[in-house]
Design a protein around this motif. Structure first.
Motif, PDB file in Angstrom:
ATOM      1  N   ASP A   1       0.835  -1.207   0.000  1.00 29.99           N
ATOM      2  CA  ASP A   1       0.000   0.000   0.000  1.00 29.99           C
ATOM      3  C   ASP A   1       0.869   1.256   0.000  1.00 29.99           C
ATOM      4  OD1 ASP A   1      -2.265  -1.544   0.008  1.00 29.99           O
ATOM      5  OD2 ASP A   1      -2.545  -1.451   2.184  1.00 29.99           O
ATOM      6  N   VAL A   2       1.897   1.261   0.841  1.00 24.92           N
ATOM      7  CA  VAL A   2       2.776   2.429   0.936  1.00 24.92           C
ATOM      8  C   VAL A   2       3.619   2.578  -0.332  1.00 24.92           C
ATOM      9  CG1 VAL A   2       4.630   3.495   2.256  1.00 24.92           C
ATOM     10  CG2 VAL A   2       2.837   2.250   3.444  1.00 24.92           C
ATOM     11  N   ALA A   3       4.058   1.444  -0.902  1.00 25.52           N
ATOM     12  CA  ALA A   3       4.863   1.486  -2.118  1.00 25.52           C
ATOM     13  C   ALA A   3       4.086   2.109  -3.268  1.00 25.52           C
ATOM     14  CB  ALA A   3       5.322   0.074  -2.488  1.00 25.52           C
ATOM     15  N   GLN A   4       2.792   1.864  -3.299  1.00 27.70           N
ATOM     16  CA  GLN A   4       1.956   2.463  -4.334  1.00 27.70           C
ATOM     17  C   GLN A   4       1.968   3.991  -4.213  1.00 27.70           C
ATOM     18  OE1 GLN A   4       0.499   1.133  -6.866  1.00 27.70           O
ATOM     19  NE2 GLN A   4      -0.804   2.804  -7.569  1.00 27.70           N
ATOM     20  N   SER A   5       1.856   4.493  -2.991  1.00 29.69           N
ATOM     21  CA  SER A   5       1.892   5.945  -2.766  1.00 29.69           C
ATOM     22  C   SER A   5       3.259   6.520  -3.137  1.00 29.69           C
ATOM     23  CB  SER A   5       1.576   6.262  -1.300  1.00 29.69           C
ATOM     24  OG  SER A   5       0.295   5.790  -0.944  1.00 29.69           O
ATOM     25  N   TYR A   6       4.327   5.795  -2.791  1.00 32.15           N
ATOM     26  CA  TYR A   6       5.681   6.260  -3.121  1.00 32.15           C
ATOM     27  C   TYR A   6       5.854   6.377  -4.630  1.00 32.15           C
ATOM     28  CZ  TYR A   6      10.785   6.529  -3.138  1.00 32.15           C
ATOM     29  OH  TYR A   6      12.079   6.935  -3.330  1.00 32.15           O
ATOM     30  N   LYS A   7       5.354   5.386  -5.363  1.00 31.09           N
ATOM     31  CA  LYS A   7       5.475   5.419  -6.826  1.00 31.09           C
ATOM     32  C   LYS A   7       4.749   6.631  -7.400  1.00 31.09           C
ATOM     33  CE  LYS A   7       6.114   4.153 -11.099  1.00 31.09           C
ATOM     34  NZ  LYS A   7       5.455   2.999 -11.695  1.00 31.09           N
ATOM     35  N   ILE A   8       3.577   6.953  -6.877  1.00 33.15           N
ATOM     36  CA  ILE A   8       2.803   8.096  -7.367  1.00 33.15           C
ATOM     37  C   ILE A   8       3.530   9.405  -7.054  1.00 33.15           C
ATOM     38  CG2 ILE A   8       0.645   9.378  -7.075  1.00 33.15           C
ATOM     39  CD1 ILE A   8      -0.720   6.680  -6.541  1.00 33.15           C
ATOM     40  N   ASN A   9       4.092   9.506  -5.852  1.00 33.56           N
ATOM     41  CA  ASN A   9       4.726  10.758  -5.431  1.00 33.56           C
ATOM     42  C   ASN A   9       6.067  11.008  -6.111  1.00 33.56           C
ATOM     43  OD1 ASN A   9       2.586  11.258  -3.676  1.00 33.56           O
ATOM     44  ND2 ASN A   9       3.602  10.280  -1.939  1.00 33.56           N
ATOM     45  N   HIS A  10       6.810   9.927  -6.405  1.00 33.56           N
ATOM     46  CA  HIS A  10       8.175  10.094  -6.921  1.00 33.56           C
ATOM     47  C   HIS A  10       8.332   9.640  -8.375  1.00 33.56           C
ATOM     48  CE1 HIS A  10       9.935  11.113  -2.976  1.00 33.56           C
ATOM     49  NE2 HIS A  10       9.033  10.267  -2.487  1.00 33.56           N
ATOM     50  N   ASN A  11       7.293   9.077  -8.935  1.00 32.69           N
ATOM     51  CA  ASN A  11       7.316   8.633 -10.331  1.00 32.69           C
ATOM     52  C   ASN A  11       8.414   7.595 -10.591  1.00 32.69           C
ATOM     53  OD1 ASN A  11       6.258   8.610 -12.943  1.00 32.69           O
ATOM     54  ND2 ASN A  11       7.745  10.112 -13.668  1.00 32.69           N
ATOM     55  N   LYS A  12       8.699   6.795  -9.567  1.00 30.51           N
ATOM     56  CA  LYS A  12       9.630   5.686  -9.711  1.00 30.51           C
ATOM     57  C   LYS A  12       9.334   4.676  -8.609  1.00 30.51           C
ATOM     58  CE  LYS A  12      13.391   7.577  -6.894  1.00 30.51           C
ATOM     59  NZ  LYS A  12      14.839   7.907  -6.849  1.00 30.51           N
ATOM     60  N   PRO A  13       9.621   3.408  -8.858  1.00 27.45           N
ATOM     61  CA  PRO A  13       9.302   2.391  -7.849  1.00 27.45           C
ATOM     62  C   PRO A  13      10.291   2.378  -6.699  1.00 27.45           C
ATOM     63  CG  PRO A  13      10.315   1.369  -9.757  1.00 27.45           C
ATOM     64  CD  PRO A  13      10.134   2.822 -10.100  1.00 27.45           C
ATOM     65  N   SER A  14       9.819   1.986  -5.533  1.00 25.85           N
ATOM     66  CA  SER A  14      10.698   1.741  -4.394  1.00 25.85           C
ATOM     67  C   SER A  14      11.294   0.342  -4.520  1.00 25.85           C
ATOM     68  CB  SER A  14       9.920   1.870  -3.093  1.00 25.85           C
ATOM     69  OG  SER A  14       8.816   0.981  -3.091  1.00 25.85           O
ATOM     70  N   VAL A  15      12.189   0.006  -3.608  1.00 23.48           N
ATOM     71  CA  VAL A  15      12.876  -1.294  -3.654  1.00 23.48           C
ATOM     72  C   VAL A  15      12.818  -1.934  -2.286  1.00 23.48           C
ATOM     73  CG1 VAL A  15      15.074  -2.482  -4.073  1.00 23.48           C
ATOM     74  CG2 VAL A  15      14.438  -0.500  -5.472  1.00 23.48           C
ATOM     75  N   ILE A  16      12.514  -3.225  -2.254  1.00 17.74           N
ATOM     76  CA  ILE A  16      12.568  -3.981  -1.005  1.00 17.74           C
ATOM     77  C   ILE A  16      13.555  -5.132  -1.169  1.00 17.74           C
ATOM     78  CG2 ILE A  16      10.561  -5.418  -1.647  1.00 17.74           C
ATOM     79  CD1 ILE A  16       9.901  -5.435   1.404  1.00 17.74           C
ATOM     80  N   ILE A  17      14.459  -5.278  -0.196  1.00 18.44           N
ATOM     81  CA  ILE A  17      15.496  -6.316  -0.220  1.00 18.44           C
ATOM     82  C   ILE A  17      15.149  -7.380   0.809  1.00 18.44           C
ATOM     83  CG2 ILE A  17      17.944  -6.799   0.099  1.00 18.44           C
ATOM     84  CD1 ILE A  17      18.478  -3.830  -0.492  1.00 18.44           C
ATOM     85  N   PHE A  18      15.121  -8.630   0.378  1.00 17.30           N
ATOM     86  CA  PHE A  18      14.970  -9.765   1.295  1.00 17.30           C
ATOM     87  C   PHE A  18      16.302 -10.508   1.327  1.00 17.30           C
ATOM     88  CE2 PHE A  18      10.532  -9.105  -0.006  1.00 17.30           C
ATOM     89  CZ  PHE A  18       9.923  -9.034   1.236  1.00 17.30           C
ATOM     90  N   ASP A  19      17.035 -10.346   2.428  1.00 11.69           N
ATOM     91  CA  ASP A  19      18.343 -10.975   2.553  1.00 11.69           C
ATOM     92  C   ASP A  19      18.198 -12.333   3.254  1.00 11.69           C
ATOM     93  OD1 ASP A  19      21.030 -11.400   2.433  1.00 11.69           O
ATOM     94  OD2 ASP A  19      21.589  -9.804   3.814  1.00 11.69           O
ATOM     95  N   ASN A  20      19.094 -13.249   2.897  1.00  9.14           N
ATOM     96  CA  ASN A  20      19.135 -14.599   3.499  1.00  9.14           C
ATOM     97  C   ASN A  20      17.845 -15.380   3.255  1.00  9.14           C
ATOM     98  OD1 ASN A  20      21.786 -14.455   4.804  1.00  9.14           O
ATOM     99  ND2 ASN A  20      20.857 -12.929   6.141  1.00  9.14           N
ATOM    100  N   VAL A  21      17.281 -15.297   2.055  1.00  8.56           N
ATOM    101  CA  VAL A  21      16.053 -16.052   1.762  1.00  8.56           C
ATOM    102  C   VAL A  21      16.312 -17.554   1.728  1.00  8.56           C
ATOM    103  CG1 VAL A  21      14.878 -14.201   0.521  1.00  8.56           C
ATOM    104  CG2 VAL A  21      16.393 -15.730  -0.725  1.00  8.56           C
ATOM    105  N   ASP A  22      17.581 -17.970   1.668  1.00 10.53           N
ATOM    106  CA  ASP A  22      17.880 -19.402   1.722  1.00 10.53           C
ATOM    107  C   ASP A  22      17.454 -20.004   3.055  1.00 10.53           C
ATOM    108  OD1 ASP A  22      20.802 -19.175   3.340  1.00 10.53           O
ATOM    109  OD2 ASP A  22      20.364 -17.531   1.974  1.00 10.53           O
ATOM    110  N   ARG A  23      17.215 -19.156   4.090  1.00 11.26           N
ATOM    111  CA  ARG A  23      16.723 -19.660   5.372  1.00 11.26           C
ATOM    112  C   ARG A  23      15.270 -20.120   5.291  1.00 11.26           C
ATOM    113  NH1 ARG A  23      19.368 -14.742   9.012  1.00 11.26           N
ATOM    114  NH2 ARG A  23      21.524 -15.512   8.993  1.00 11.26           N
TER     115      ARG A  23
END
Length: 483
Positions: A240-262
């Motif tokens: 939900d928040v990422a959608q607002s960020y994209k509208i406000n900044h005209n570019k997508p945000s990024v989310i990193i999931f580290d150690n997904v092998d766990r």
């Protein structure tokens, strides 16, 4: 008496008008009779009407008296009722306003978090940090996607190649729009870890009316949302928040999931995260970056992501020779502050640097382990013997030692890898065709820390520089010997 009777008849004329009209409609004969006996009829009628009027007056008086008795408690209750209704209205309005304020406050926390970025902090000391400018530059490009980017990333590599260090360093430099989530070893805390990363409290403020509505009106969807696992609720809040960020900044945000092998024992979580990554990348809402060591989780993600054509993979390898030697020298250099001047003294010479590099190679964890032994006074020969013993145990576990079942098959493979550093997976696989169940044999051999399969490139290499060093030292056994 007669005059008085006529006076009464005249005064009661209007009251008896309806009765007379009815009698006139009955029959003409009745009217004639009425005219001949008017005096008698009017007298009788007057008497009857007088009695009826008295009874009606009595009833009317009783009714108004009763009404007055009822009105008294009503006039007492009415102000109290108004106060109660007003109090309930004020309470519900305040409850609703408070719930709205708290929820808006929580949303703003999430928005501020993504605006600032999580900027993760690591415990890497300055003398242990290895600047890798080319990789840092590539990481920053990934973390600053174009507004029309429609793919997500998987960053992989062996344990100890510096994936997390590079990711956190690049995240701090980029800052805005970057959310870093570290998958914990205990998956029970994944939801809390995810929520903490985005500043999500999981405590939705619900007004009384909404609670009653959910309880009695069976709003199935809302109830299901409240019963979702915490990691999924956090994921939806971020979306939900990422959608607002994209509208406000005209570019997508990024989310990193580290150690997904766990997540190896929770494929449903991996699949859900990857499905969301695919969908939101295609819709340009946000970009997901998965960081993983090589293994079953990575292979599953690659097999599911290949068909989507929105997966980009970046493999982090070992340090180069120059980077490795720079790290060893930096780690072994002590700084002293004397008379406001900083002096540096290196406690390792070039020959020792070359020996340690040949033994540990460019694997950061291996370099760190060996240089720590050196700094604690352990001589190189002792360190070398420990490494060789560990590798030999792995070789025996893979049944590649002389007089073991895969020795003759393994010799040409070892020779090829010593000469070329890598070989095609199909060639590696074909070498075991003559022995029973090929899949089972390959699984058994690759499970040991001798060879490593790279599914992205479909090649096989030695597991580590230490393994390569061991086979070079034992060339007379595994290459020259024809037993």
């Amino acid at each position: 008496m007669l005059a008085k009777a006529f006076h009464n008849i005249f005064s009661s004329h209007f009251r008896t008008q309806n009765l007379q009209s009815q009698l006139m409609r009955n029959s003409r004969h009745g009217i004639l009779r009425l005219s001949t006996s008017r005096s008698f009829t009017n007298s009788t009628s007057n008497s009857a009407n007088s009695t009826t009027s008295t009874k009606a007056s009595s009833k009317k008086s009783t009714f108004y008296s009763s009404l007055k008795n009822i009105k008294k408690p009503v006039t007492v209750w009415l102000p109290a009722t108004k106060l109660i209704v007003a109090g309930i209205a004020i309470f519900l309005s305040g409850d609703f306003a408070n719930a709205w304020y708290q929820n808006e406050y929580n949303k703003n926390l999430l928005k501020n978090t993504i605006e600032k970025g999580t900027q993760p902090v690591t415990d890497i000391l300055d003398n242990e940090f290895i600047p890798r400018p080319l990789l840092i530059k590539r990481f920053k490009e990934i973390l600053q996607p174009d507004k029309d980017q429609s793919f997500y990333h998987v960053i992989c590599g062996e344990k100890g190649t510096g994936k997390t260090t590079l990711a956190t360093a690049a995240s701090r430099e980029v800052g805005q729009g970057i959310i870093y989530v570290d998958v914990p070893e205990n998956l029970e805390f994944f939801g809390e870890s995810f929520g903490k990363a985005i500043n999500f409290t999981f405590k939705e403020k619900i007004s009384l009316l909404t609670r009653l509505k959910r309880k009695f009106l069976s709003e199935t969807q809302e109830k299901e949302n409240m019963n979702l696992p915490k990691w999924m609720r956090a994921k939806r809040a971020f979306e939900d928040v990422a959608q607002s960020y994209k509208i406000n900044h005209n570019k997508p945000s990024v989310i990193i999931f580290d150690n997904v092998d766990r997540l190896i024992n929770h494929p449903e979580i991996t699949d859900s995260l990857q499905d969301s990554a695919m969908k939101n990348a295609k819709q340009n809402k946000y970009i997901t970056v998965f960081i993983s060591t090589k293994g079953p989780v990575l292979e599953r993600m690659e097999s599911r992501g290949t068909s989507s054509q929105v997966l980009e993979k970046l493999e982090i390898g070992d340090l180069s020779e120059s980077e490795s030697k720079d790290y060893l020298i930096k780690k072994c250099t002590a700084e002293n502050l004397q008379f406001e001047e900083t002096t540096r003294k290196c406690m390792i010479n070039d020959d020792e640097v070359n020996k340690l590099y040949k033994l540990a190679g460019g694997r950061i964890l291996d370099l760190k382990r060996e240089v720590n032994k050196f700094l604690h006074g352990k001589i190189f020969e002792e360190t070398k013997k420990e490494v060789m013993d560990n590798v030999e145990n792995e070789v025996k576990a893979a049944h590649l030692f002389p007089n073991q079942k895969y020795y003759k098959i393994g010799k040409p493979i070892i020779k090829t890898l010593l000469n070329s550093k890598e070989m095609r997976y199909l060639d590696f696989r074909s070498a075991f065709y003559t022995i029973g169940d090929v899949e089972k044999v390959l699984e058994e051999v690759l499970a040991c820390n001798v060879f490593e399969y790279h599914p992205g490139k479909h090649i096989v290499t030695f597991k580590s520089p230490s393994v390569e060093y061991y086979f070079k030292e034992k060339a007379d056994v595994f290459i020259k010997n024809n037993v």
